[in-house]
Design an enzyme around this catalytic site. Structure first.
Site, PDB file in Angstrom:
ATOM      1  N   PHE A  42     -25.731  11.327  38.515  1.00  0.00           N
ATOM      2  CA  PHE A  42     -24.378  11.756  38.152  1.00  0.00           C
ATOM      3  C   PHE A  42     -23.396  11.071  39.088  1.00  0.00           C
ATOM      4  CE2 PHE A  42     -20.804  14.770  38.066  1.00  0.00           C
ATOM      5  CZ  PHE A  42     -20.638  14.886  36.694  1.00  0.00           C
ATOM      6  N   GLY A  45     -11.647  10.435  30.874  1.00  0.00           N
ATOM      7  CA  GLY A  45     -12.328   9.656  31.909  1.00  0.00           C
ATOM      8  C   GLY A  45     -11.992   8.186  31.989  1.00  0.00           C
ATOM      9  N   LYS A  83     -25.775   4.159  31.302  1.00  0.00           N
ATOM     10  CA  LYS A  83     -27.074   4.704  31.735  1.00  0.00           C
ATOM     11  C   LYS A  83     -28.108   4.385  30.656  1.00  0.00           C
ATOM     12  CE  LYS A  83     -25.194   8.698  34.323  1.00  0.00           C
ATOM     13  NZ  LYS A  83     -24.955  10.163  34.297  1.00  0.00           N
ATOM     14  N   ASP A 110     -15.097  12.520  36.334  1.00  0.00           N
ATOM     15  CA  ASP A 110     -14.841  13.817  36.960  1.00  0.00           C
ATOM     16  C   ASP A 110     -16.088  14.662  37.131  1.00  0.00           C
ATOM     17  OD1 ASP A 110     -15.142  14.397  34.109  1.00  0.00           O
ATOM     18  OD2 ASP A 110     -14.427  16.395  34.614  1.00  0.00           O
ATOM     19  N   GLU A 115     -14.477   3.135  27.285  1.00  0.00           N
ATOM     20  CA  GLU A 115     -15.129   4.364  27.749  1.00  0.00           C
ATOM     21  C   GLU A 115     -15.420   4.249  29.247  1.00  0.00           C
ATOM     22  OE1 GLU A 115     -15.682   7.316  27.756  1.00  0.00           O
ATOM     23  OE2 GLU A 115     -17.057   7.952  26.181  1.00  0.00           O
ATOM     24  N   ASP A 116     -15.493   5.378  29.936  1.00  0.00           N
ATOM     25  CA  ASP A 116     -15.828   5.331  31.360  1.00  0.00           C
ATOM     26  C   ASP A 116     -17.323   5.124  31.568  1.00  0.00           C
ATOM     27  OD1 ASP A 116     -16.457   7.846  30.371  1.00  0.00           O
ATOM     28  OD2 ASP A 116     -15.452   8.973  31.953  1.00  0.00           O
ATOM     29  N   ARG A 119     -11.384  12.591  39.769  1.00  0.00           N
ATOM     30  CA  ARG A 119     -11.000  11.400  38.994  1.00  0.00           C
ATOM     31  C   ARG A 119     -10.178  10.430  39.842  1.00  0.00           C
ATOM     32  NH1 ARG A 119     -12.140  12.665  33.645  1.00  0.00           N
ATOM     33  NH2 ARG A 119     -11.686  14.780  32.993  1.00  0.00           N
ATOM     34  N   ASP A 154     -23.708   7.589  28.318  1.00  0.00           N
ATOM     35  CA  ASP A 154     -24.865   8.333  28.819  1.00  0.00           C
ATOM     36  C   ASP A 154     -25.853   8.493  27.654  1.00  0.00           C
ATOM     37  OD1 ASP A 154     -25.238  10.765  31.235  1.00  0.00           O
ATOM     38  OD2 ASP A 154     -26.241  11.035  29.330  1.00  0.00           O
TER      39      ASP A 154
HETATM   40  P1  IMP Z   1     -22.448  10.610  26.146  1.00  0.00           P
HETATM   41  O1  IMP Z   1     -21.769  11.066  24.895  1.00  0.00           O
HETATM   42  O2  IMP Z   1     -23.701  11.400  26.406  1.00  0.00           O
HETATM   43  O3  IMP Z   1     -22.697   9.131  26.173  1.00  0.00           O
HETATM   44  O4  IMP Z   1     -21.501  10.996  27.340  1.00  0.00           O
HETATM   45  C1  IMP Z   1     -20.368  10.285  27.629  1.00  0.00           C
HETATM   46  C2  IMP Z   1     -19.409  11.137  28.431  1.00  0.00           C
HETATM   47  O5  IMP Z   1     -20.088  12.032  29.298  1.00  0.00           O
HETATM   48  C3  IMP Z   1     -18.555  10.269  29.352  1.00  0.00           C
HETATM   49  O6  IMP Z   1     -17.376   9.860  28.723  1.00  0.00           O
HETATM   50  C4  IMP Z   1     -18.281  11.190  30.516  1.00  0.00           C
HETATM   51  O7  IMP Z   1     -17.124  11.945  30.267  1.00  0.00           O
HETATM   52  C5  IMP Z   1     -19.475  12.120  30.558  1.00  0.00           C
HETATM   53  N1  IMP Z   1     -20.442  11.698  31.584  1.00  0.00           N
HETATM   54  C6  IMP Z   1     -21.683  11.198  31.385  1.00  0.00           C
HETATM   55  N2  IMP Z   1     -22.295  10.927  32.543  1.00  0.00           N
HETATM   56  C7  IMP Z   1     -21.409  11.245  33.503  1.00  0.00           C
HETATM   57  C8  IMP Z   1     -21.440  11.145  34.937  1.00  0.00           C
HETATM   58  O8  IMP Z   1     -22.414  10.704  35.579  1.00  0.00           O
HETATM   59  N3  IMP Z   1     -20.313  11.548  35.590  1.00  0.00           N
HETATM   60  C9  IMP Z   1     -19.218  12.032  34.953  1.00  0.00           C
HETATM   61  N4  IMP Z   1     -19.142  12.135  33.622  1.00  0.00           N
HETATM   62  C10 IMP Z   1     -20.225  11.742  32.899  1.00  0.00           C
END
Ligand code: IMP
Length: 179
Positions: free
Chosen positions: A156, A48, A134, A163, A102-103, A169, A106
């Site tokens: 989302f 991402g 977030k 993606d 990182e993109d 993407r 979350d």
């Molecule tokens: P985390 O480990 O829960 O912080 O998730 C991080 C990863 O989840 C990111 O690198 C994204 O690949 C994916 N992700 C989380 N939220 C979204 C979203 O709203 N759209 C797309 N990918 C997301």
């Protein structure tokens, strides 16, 4: 307002390419100031972050290195809560000032686990640059990014590297799912 359909869901444009460029420039300027005189190692989280990283790192004026890592914790719109290292870190990080790119952060699980991994490998410092964050969904406090383009509530989002099951993407704006 531009809208698109992806995987049967409607998405609305939220950040234009111009707004994204402004955010990324501000982030790069902060990194340039904070890391002046140092040689950071950017660890880009695939897939991402590839577009954000390309834009961010080209605005960084430091003597720096870039490497890539690939992990997976997501499928579709919901997290599985499990992190898998698909492309492991190939760079020696001992004694390095690492900046994870990182993109989106979350739950923070990905960053939480990556930080632990990089510290165990002997990184001198580890910070995080994320295009989106977030904060309401954060479950791991140590995963709060140091450099954030934009905060977002729980929606989302897709585009600019983000993606939906591998698609979208390539969109140059960031789109939010329409409730
Ligand atoms: P985390 O480990 O829960 O912080 O998730 C991080 C990863 O989840 C990111 O690198 C994204 O690949 C994916 N992700 C989380 N939220 C979204 C979203 O709203 N759209 C797309 N990918 C997301």
């Amino acid at each position: 307002m531009r809208t698109i359909i992806e995987q049967g869901h409607t998405f609305e444009e939220w950040l234009t390419p111009e707004q994204i460029a402004k955010d990324v420039t501000e982030l790069a300027n902060r990194i340039n100031a904070d890391y002046a005189g140092r040689e950071p190692l950017f660890v880009v989280v695939l897939n991402g972050a590839f577009i954000f990283a390309a834009d961010l790192i080209r605005r960084v004026n430091l003597h720096c290195e870039t490497t890539f890592i690939r992990v997976s914790s997501y499928w579709g719109m919901a997290t599985t809560g499990k992190l898998e290292f698909i492309v492991p870190l190939q760079q020696v990080v001992e004694g390095r000032d690492v900046i994870i790119v990182e993109d989106i952060v979350d739950s923070g699980l990905t960053i939480h686990q990556l930080k632990a991994h990089l510290r165990a490998e002997g990184a001198q410092s580890v910070s995080v640059a994320s295009m989106l964050f977030k904060p309401n969904k954060l479950e791991y406090n140590d995963a709060k990014p140091d450099y954030v383009g934009r905060e977002i509530t729980n929606e989302f989002v897709i585009g600019y590297g983000l993606d939906f099951d591998g698609f979208a993407r390539n969109l140059d704006s960031i789109y939010k799912v329409k409730e």
